[in-house]
Scaffold this active site. Structure first.
Site, PDB file in Angstrom:
ATOM      1  N   GLU A   1      -5.848   6.430  -2.701  1.00 27.37           N
ATOM      2  CA  GLU A   1      -5.913   5.434  -1.636  1.00 27.37           C
ATOM      3  C   GLU A   1      -6.346   4.069  -2.161  1.00 27.37           C
ATOM      4  OE1 GLU A   1      -5.482   4.718   1.730  1.00 27.37           O
ATOM      5  OE2 GLU A   1      -3.975   6.260   1.336  1.00 27.37           O
TER       6      GLU A   1
ATOM      7  N   HIS B   1       1.913   4.238  -3.104  1.00 26.58           N
ATOM      8  CA  HIS B   1       1.831   5.700  -3.066  1.00 26.58           C
ATOM      9  C   HIS B   1       3.035   6.329  -3.766  1.00 26.58           C
ATOM     10  CE1 HIS B   1      -1.752   6.476  -0.773  1.00 26.58           C
ATOM     11  NE2 HIS B   1      -1.356   5.742   0.246  1.00 26.58           N
TER      12      HIS B   1
ATOM     13  N   TYR C   1      -3.961  14.302  -2.896  1.00 24.31           N
ATOM     14  CA  TYR C   1      -4.410  13.496  -1.770  1.00 24.31           C
ATOM     15  C   TYR C   1      -5.570  14.150  -1.018  1.00 24.31           C
ATOM     16  CZ  TYR C   1      -3.817   9.861   1.795  1.00 24.31           C
ATOM     17  OH  TYR C   1      -3.999   8.800   2.632  1.00 24.31           O
TER      18      TYR C   1
ATOM     19  N   HIS D   1       0.848  -1.203   0.000  1.00 26.61           N
ATOM     20  CA  HIS D   1       0.000   0.000   0.000  1.00 26.61           C
ATOM     21  C   HIS D   1       0.881   1.249   0.000  1.00 26.61           C
ATOM     22  CE1 HIS D   1      -3.524   2.508   1.525  1.00 26.61           C
ATOM     23  NE2 HIS D   1      -2.491   3.267   1.843  1.00 26.61           N
ATOM     24  N   GLU D   2       1.846   1.277   0.919  1.00 22.94           N
ATOM     25  CA  GLU D   2       2.686   2.484   1.047  1.00 22.94           C
ATOM     26  C   GLU D   2       3.582   2.667  -0.168  1.00 22.94           C
ATOM     27  OE1 GLU D   2       0.668   2.951   4.517  1.00 22.94           O
ATOM     28  OE2 GLU D   2       1.578   4.286   3.059  1.00 22.94           O
TER      29      GLU D   2
ATOM     30  N   ASP E   1     -10.885  13.343   7.042  1.00 23.78           N
ATOM     31  CA  ASP E   1     -10.054  12.360   6.329  1.00 23.78           C
ATOM     32  C   ASP E   1      -9.638  12.874   4.957  1.00 23.78           C
ATOM     33  OD1 ASP E   1      -8.755   9.843   5.786  1.00 23.78           O
ATOM     34  OD2 ASP E   1     -10.599   9.072   4.887  1.00 23.78           O
TER      35      ASP E   1
ATOM     36  N   HIS F   1      -9.935   7.706   2.733  1.00 27.27           N
ATOM     37  CA  HIS F   1      -9.999   6.304   3.164  1.00 27.27           C
ATOM     38  C   HIS F   1     -11.438   5.810   3.223  1.00 27.27           C
ATOM     39  CE1 HIS F   1      -6.090   7.592   4.929  1.00 27.27           C
ATOM     40  NE2 HIS F   1      -5.722   6.398   4.525  1.00 27.27           N
TER      41      HIS F   1
HETATM   42  C1  LIG Z   1      -0.292  10.065   8.360  1.00 31.64           C
HETATM   43  C2  LIG Z   1      -1.628  10.501   7.901  1.00 31.64           C
HETATM   44  C3  LIG Z   1      -2.094   9.873   6.617  1.00 31.64           C
HETATM   45  C4  LIG Z   1      -1.697   8.434   6.475  1.00 31.64           C
HETATM   46  C5  LIG Z   1      -2.010   7.938   5.096  1.00 31.64           C
HETATM   47  C6  LIG Z   1      -1.323   6.601   4.808  1.00 31.64           C
HETATM   48  S1  LIG Z   1      -0.734   6.518   3.197  1.00 31.64           S
HETATM   49  C7  LIG Z   1      -2.284   5.470   4.916  1.00 31.64           C
HETATM   50  O1  LIG Z   1      -3.258   5.436   4.198  1.00 31.64           O
HETATM   51  N1  LIG Z   1      -1.976   4.528   5.801  1.00 31.64           N
HETATM   52  C8  LIG Z   1      -2.758   3.336   5.822  1.00 31.64           C
HETATM   53  C9  LIG Z   1      -2.012   2.301   6.630  1.00 31.64           C
HETATM   54  C10 LIG Z   1      -2.580   0.955   6.426  1.00 31.64           C
HETATM   55  C11 LIG Z   1      -2.603   0.420   5.117  1.00 31.64           C
HETATM   56  C12 LIG Z   1      -3.128  -0.828   4.897  1.00 31.64           C
HETATM   57  C13 LIG Z   1      -3.723  -1.548   5.999  1.00 31.64           C
HETATM   58  C14 LIG Z   1      -3.697  -0.975   7.304  1.00 31.64           C
HETATM   59  C15 LIG Z   1      -3.174   0.299   7.499  1.00 31.64           C
HETATM   60  C16 LIG Z   1      -4.140   3.555   6.366  1.00 31.64           C
HETATM   61  O2  LIG Z   1      -5.090   2.985   5.869  1.00 31.64           O
HETATM   62  N2  LIG Z   1      -4.231   4.374   7.437  1.00 31.64           N
HETATM   63  C17 LIG Z   1      -5.541   4.598   8.099  1.00 31.64           C
HETATM   64  C18 LIG Z   1      -5.463   4.033   9.484  1.00 31.64           C
HETATM   65  C19 LIG Z   1      -5.818   6.093   8.144  1.00 31.64           C
HETATM   66  O3  LIG Z   1      -4.852   6.888   7.985  1.00 31.64           O
HETATM   67  O4  LIG Z   1      -7.006   6.427   8.328  1.00 31.64           O
HETATM   68 ZN   LIG Z   2      -2.404   5.328   2.024  1.00 32.44          ZN
END
Ligand SMILES: CCCCC[C@H](S)C(=O)N[C@@H](Cc1ccccc1)C(=O)N[C@@H](C)C(=O)O
Ligand SMILES: [Zn+2]
Ligand SMILES: [Ca+2]
Length: 317
Positions: free
Chosen positions: A167, A147, A158, A143-144, A227, A232
């Site tokens: 996302e 990006h 974003y 996922h990361e 958000d 998300h």
């Molecule tokens: C720092 C603020 C923004 C964070 C955004 C990051 S790219 C992101 O989307 N992180 C994921 C992490 C993740 C990915 C896959 C599975 C589990 C968790 C994400 O979904 N973060 C959630 C918790 C959020 O930021 O709402």
């Molecule tokens: Zn993300």
């Protein structure tokens, strides 16, 4: 930094033993993999928030300590995700030019998130209730890193609809990488590191976004400002479409014929890297995906028909 390329063994966050590439010199063993692109480098933030922190140095090239698990997985899964983009899409690292992959683990204190900083991956340890160390799941790492691919190609802004597509692309390739390596694959997101005390849940479900309160149809999109404008949340609309495209199904009375993960991955990769732009909204996303599928399979192909049906099924016409 000089030394000799080596392989090490270690235990990941979930206690699973794996091997990965390191660099040895008279200081010890570094989490440096010089076999992929311009290298994969994993760092320790030591529970503070300065990045990248300290390049991970181990004394004996055996990484079995509990503290090592987050670093073992960040390093090994970055290598796997690199291999997916190179071997499946012929893309050498996230920029196509072998860019170094830098990860930092043990970021912050009980930090319940992971992110792409614009130049590197960053993983928190979680608070032990909502999350355990987030690098412990391959779909999180992919996922990361997706990006980073997005930022060097479509560069989707974003926020709002472009952010939701951003996302969703990360969730889509997170899932496709998980399937590619057959790592307990599913169309859930983050299940391996989410709520250790609750079985069977996930942060998000692509198969049924409503399980986490997210929309599975454009008519149910979030239009607030939280958000980043629901990046998300409204990702659920595209996530559901992707699930339907790969697996087939009938949704709100619209039937989609499955085309499988590989063709879906090729279509989304081409859409992301050739057609989407920073301001793309869902309408442009539909048109772009149809164009990508047309390029690959022809205007009258079953694949194009399934793309059209998948977007229609989630209310994007
Ligand atoms: C720092 C603020 C923004 C964070 C955004 C990051 S790219 C992101 O989307 N992180 C994921 C992490 C993740 C990915 C896959 C599975 C589990 C968790 C994400 O979904 N973060 C959630 C918790 C959020 O930021 O709402
Ligand atoms: Zn993300
Ligand atoms: Ca998953």
């Amino acid at each position: 930094l000089t030394g000799n390329d080596s392989t090490a063994t270690g235990k990941g966050v979930l206690g699973d033993t794996k091997t990965f590439n390191t660099l040895l010199n008279n200081n010890g063993s570094y989490l440096v993999d010089r076999t992929r692109g311009d290298g994969i480098f994993t760092y320790d933030a030591k529970n503070r928030t300065r990045t990248p922190g300290t390049l991970w140095l181990d004394s004996d090239n055996v990484y079995n300590a509990a503290y090592d698990g987050a670093a073992v997985d960040a390093h090994a899964y970055a290598g796997q995700t690199y291999d997916y983009f190179q071997n499946v899409h012929n893309r050498n690292s996230y920029d196509g030019n072998g860019a170094q992959l830098v990860s930092t683990v043990h970021y912050g204190r009980s930090y319940n998130n992971a992110f792409w900083s614009g130049s590197q991956m960053v993983y928190g340890d979680g608070d032990g209730s909502q999350f355990i160390p987030l690098s412990g799941a391959l779909d999180v790492i992919a996922h990361e890193l997706t990006h980073a691919v997005t930022d060097t190609t479509a560069d989707l802004i974003y926020q709002n609809e472009s952010g939701a597509i951003n996302e969703s692309m990360s969730d889509i390739f997170g899932t496709l990488v998980e399937y590619h390596f057959n790592n307990n694959p599913d169309w859930q997101v983050g299940e391996d590191i989410y709520t250790p005390n609750v079985a069977g849940d996930a942060l998000r479900s692509m198969e049924d976004p409503t399980l986490s309160g997210d929309p599975d149809h454009y008519s149910k999109r979030y239009t607030g400002t939280g958000d980043y404008g629901g990046v998300h949340i409204n990702s659920g609309i595209s996530n559901k479409a992707a699930y339907l495209l790969a697996n087939g199904g009938t949704h709100y009375g619209v039937s989609v014929n499955a085309i499988g993960n590989d063709k879906a991955g090729d279509i989304y990769y081409r859409t992301l890297t050739q057609y989407l732009t920073p301001n793309s909204n869902y309408s442009h996303f539909r048109a772009s995906t149809i164009q990508a599928a047309t390029d690959l399979y022809g205007a009258s192909s079953a694949e194009v028909a399934s793309v059209k049906a998948a977007f229609s099924a989630v209310g994007v016409n």
